[in-house]
Design an enzyme around this catalytic site. Structure first.
Site, PDB file in Angstrom:
ATOM      1  N   GLY A  46      64.899 -24.358 -29.396  1.00  0.00           N
ATOM      2  CA  GLY A  46      65.549 -23.056 -29.486  1.00  0.00           C
ATOM      3  C   GLY A  46      66.186 -22.848 -30.840  1.00  0.00           C
ATOM      4  O   GLY A  46      65.740 -23.398 -31.849  1.00  0.00           O
ATOM      5  N   SER A  47      67.264 -22.091 -30.855  1.00  0.00           N
ATOM      6  CA  SER A  47      67.886 -21.702 -32.118  1.00  0.00           C
ATOM      7  C   SER A  47      68.711 -22.834 -32.718  1.00  0.00           C
ATOM      8  O   SER A  47      69.233 -23.696 -32.009  1.00  0.00           O
ATOM      9  CB  SER A  47      68.782 -20.482 -31.903  1.00  0.00           C
ATOM     10  OG  SER A  47      69.952 -20.835 -31.196  1.00  0.00           O
ATOM     11  N   THR A  48      68.856 -22.799 -34.030  1.00  0.00           N
ATOM     12  CA  THR A  48      69.673 -23.786 -34.733  1.00  0.00           C
ATOM     13  C   THR A  48      71.128 -23.688 -34.302  1.00  0.00           C
ATOM     14  O   THR A  48      71.818 -24.712 -34.167  1.00  0.00           O
ATOM     15  CB  THR A  48      69.540 -23.584 -36.249  1.00  0.00           C
ATOM     16  OG1 THR A  48      68.180 -23.847 -36.629  1.00  0.00           O
ATOM     17  CG2 THR A  48      70.453 -24.520 -37.022  1.00  0.00           C
ATOM     18  N   GLU A  49      71.613 -22.480 -34.053  1.00  0.00           N
ATOM     19  CA  GLU A  49      73.009 -22.295 -33.652  1.00  0.00           C
ATOM     20  C   GLU A  49      73.300 -23.004 -32.336  1.00  0.00           C
ATOM     21  O   GLU A  49      74.325 -23.684 -32.198  1.00  0.00           O
ATOM     22  CB  GLU A  49      73.325 -20.795 -33.533  1.00  0.00           C
ATOM     23  CG  GLU A  49      73.300 -20.032 -34.843  1.00  0.00           C
ATOM     24  CD  GLU A  49      71.889 -19.740 -35.350  1.00  0.00           C
ATOM     25  OE1 GLU A  49      71.751 -19.418 -36.548  1.00  0.00           O
ATOM     26  OE2 GLU A  49      70.925 -19.846 -34.558  1.00  0.00           O
ATOM     27  N   VAL A  50      72.411 -22.875 -31.364  1.00  0.00           N
ATOM     28  CA  VAL A  50      72.608 -23.559 -30.082  1.00  0.00           C
ATOM     29  C   VAL A  50      72.428 -25.062 -30.261  1.00  0.00           C
ATOM     30  O   VAL A  50      73.143 -25.858 -29.646  1.00  0.00           O
ATOM     31  CB  VAL A  50      71.642 -23.005 -29.017  1.00  0.00           C
ATOM     32  CG1 VAL A  50      71.735 -23.820 -27.726  1.00  0.00           C
ATOM     33  CG2 VAL A  50      71.955 -21.542 -28.734  1.00  0.00           C
ATOM     34  N   GLY A  51      71.503 -25.469 -31.112  1.00  0.00           N
ATOM     35  CA  GLY A  51      71.331 -26.895 -31.397  1.00  0.00           C
ATOM     36  C   GLY A  51      72.604 -27.529 -31.918  1.00  0.00           C
ATOM     37  O   GLY A  51      72.954 -28.663 -31.551  1.00  0.00           O
ATOM     38  N   GLU A  66      64.382 -29.319 -31.419  1.00  0.00           N
ATOM     39  CA  GLU A  66      63.347 -28.630 -32.196  1.00  0.00           C
ATOM     40  C   GLU A  66      63.848 -27.209 -32.379  1.00  0.00           C
ATOM     41  O   GLU A  66      63.914 -26.440 -31.422  1.00  0.00           O
ATOM     42  CB  GLU A  66      62.007 -28.679 -31.466  1.00  0.00           C
ATOM     43  CG  GLU A  66      60.835 -28.321 -32.365  1.00  0.00           C
ATOM     44  CD  GLU A  66      60.495 -26.852 -32.313  1.00  0.00           C
ATOM     45  OE1 GLU A  66      60.969 -26.118 -33.206  1.00  0.00           O
ATOM     46  OE2 GLU A  66      59.770 -26.438 -31.404  1.00  0.00           O
ATOM     47  N   CYS A 120      58.466 -20.775 -33.814  1.00  0.00           N
ATOM     48  CA  CYS A 120      59.452 -21.475 -34.645  1.00  0.00           C
ATOM     49  C   CYS A 120      58.888 -21.878 -35.996  1.00  0.00           C
ATOM     50  O   CYS A 120      59.607 -21.893 -37.002  1.00  0.00           O
ATOM     51  CB  CYS A 120      59.981 -22.698 -33.902  1.00  0.00           C
ATOM     52  SG  CYS A 120      58.678 -23.788 -33.295  1.00  0.00           S
TER      53      CYS A 120
END
Length: 497
Positions: free
Chosen positions: A243-248, A266, A300
């Site tokens: 998913g998104s970098t922010e959630v990561g 990822e 992505c």
């Protein structure tokens, strides 16, 4: 070879599975809450889905933990039995592929042909790949100094929390399940709230395949409630997230604040696609077009920054604009259409806002840039030129059908500019010169580099990102190792063995 025949989608498909799946049973949420899942082609509600939250995640984790206990039925299975279950699940997906792809097109909006030929097949392949790995996980004997027998064991990491995105719902659900089960783990999967329906259909196939209760649990819900509860749960041993970098970043924080659970991420990308003047121009234009426009740009590793050598720049731009204008957008069940809608209204608004920012900051809009119609979430294929690296469109992940074309002069310059990003998921280079290809491929800061192709994937090969594009690798034996702990055992012996 003739093109494979694509069957007709299921007409008036009934949404059958909308409940939470725990311990091989479909149940209502503890709170009784539901949420709507929307058809992005029309903006209309498809179904009400049970909304899992912390209480439901707690139940699912408890079920997965019970199934992982040393004396549980699942732990007594031979490794080959786990492989057999994965093979069976793949066979069931194949048998139900028309229903699954119809459901995915309704819930996600991607063209039915792409769903049928791509996503369903990928789900089958990844399950079969890791099914074959299940009884081939081996340790080592080590010639340690002293009177000892030393060996290693590769043991399952434990209970896995898997969180999947909305751009490839079924394929990525299977990609999380497959290595976890091959390794001997149990898991709780939370699908994206925008696209929960194929994951819940998959749950019915999990039960039909014969998985013991509690081994695979699927909890639809919202990210800030169910997702957060899963990532912060003290009884989860590993999180695997796409998913998104922010959630990561939030997941990494949650791991650090709780039990230091293992994490595979990822995340986003801003992948460079580099075109040299000796490349086949027609081919490079078409592949570069597909690299950013396929799946409505919701990939992505999409080739979102196209760098073109100055000698062919003007002609490349002309042909790319011409191709973008010809791309057909509309009803994803109509085989004439190459693009369907974006996944939801939030994504639509984000893409349009970034397009406006590009225009405001001085990029030249060559074509597209607008919403198509007022029903559904359709965006015109868009091409920008005169883009600079400081612009938001050049730095942020748009996740839409927006091609940015840059001009470059030489190899060293383009390598530096291609690497000038916080992301590092993928990249591509088009050239007939092997020296140039290898220099660029070896210099790019990206987890995957394609030469004279794009978006070619094999489950035998690892996939993952540098920098803020993620942590760890999926697929291949690297992806399996992420679900294993390595234990070293020393046994004292009377004499040197």
């Amino acid at each position: 070879m003739s093109a494979p025949k694509i069957p007709e989608p299921v007409k008036d498909l009934k949404v059958e599975f909308t409940k939470i799946f725990i311990n091989n049973e479909f149940v209502d949420s503890v709170s009784g809450k539901t949420f709507a899942t929307i058809n992005p082609s029309t903006g209309e509600k498809l179904a009400e889905v049970q909304e899992g939250d912390k209480a439901d995640i707690d139940k699912a984790v408890a079920a997965a933990r019970a199934a992982f206990k040393r004396d549980a039925e699942y732990r007594k299975h031979d490794a080959s039995d786990r492989g057999r279950l994965l093979f069976k699940l793949a066979d069931l997906i194949e048998a139900h592929r028309v229903q699954l792809r119809t459901l995915e097109t309704l819930d996600n909006g991607k063209p039915f042909a792409m769903s049928y030929l791509g996503d369903t097949l990928m789900a089958q392949k990844v399950l079969r790949y890791y099914a074959g790995f299940a009884d081939k996980i081996v340790g080592q004997t080590i010639p340690a100094d002293g009177n000892v027998f030393c060996y290693t064991r590769h043991e399952p990491v434990g209970v896995v929390g898997a969180i999947t995105p909305w751009n490839f719902p079924l394929h990525l659900a299977a990609s999380k399940i497959a290595p976890a089960i091959a390794a001997g783990c149990t898991l709780v999967l939370k699908p994206a709230e925008q696209t929960p329906l194929t994951a819940l259909y998959l749950a019915s196939l999990v039960k039909q395949a014969g998985f013991p209760a509690g081994v695979i649990n699927i909890v639809p819900g919202l990210g800030h409630t169910a997702g957060a509860a899963l990532t912060n749960h003290p009884d989860i041993n590993k999180i695997t997230f796409t998913g998104s970098t922010e959630v990561g970043q939030l997941i990494i924080q949650g791991s650090g604040k709780t039990n230091l659970k293992r994490v595979t991420l990822e995340l986003g990308g801003k992948s460079p696609n580099i075109i040299f003047p000796d490349s086949d121009l027609d081919y490079a234009v078409e592949v570069s077009h597909q690299a950013i426009m396929a799946n409505m740009g919701q990939v992505c590793c999409a080739g979102s920054r196209t760098f073109v050598h100055e000698d062919i720049y003007e002609e490349f731009v002309r042909r790319s604009v011409e191709r973008a204008k010809k791309r057909t957008v509309g009803d994803p069940f109509d085989p004439k259409n190459e693009n369907g809608p974006q996944v939801d209204e939030t994504q639509l608004k984000k893409i349009l806002e970034l397009i406006e920012s590009g225009k405001t900051e001085g990029a030249k809009l060559e074509c597209g840039g607008k919403r198509l119609g007022d029903k559904g979430y359709f965006v015109e294929p868009t091409v920008f030129t005169d883009v600079t690296s400081s612009m938001r469109v050049a730095k942020e992940e748009i996740f839409g059908p927006v091609q940015l074309i840059f001009k470059f002069k030489d190899v060293d310059e383009v390598i530096e500019r291609a690497n000038d990003t916080s992301y590092g998921l993928a990249a591509a280079v088009f050239t007939k010169n092997i020296d140039t290809a290898l220099k660029v491929a070896n210099s790019l800061e990206a987890g995957t580099v394609w030469v004279n192709t794009y978006n070619h994937f094999a489950f035998q090969a690892p996939f993952g990102g540098y920098k803020m594009s993620g942590q760890g690798r999926e697929f291949g034996h690297y992806g399996l190792e992420a679900f294993l702990e390595v234990k070293t055992v020393y046994v004292r012996t009377p004499t040197k063995l």
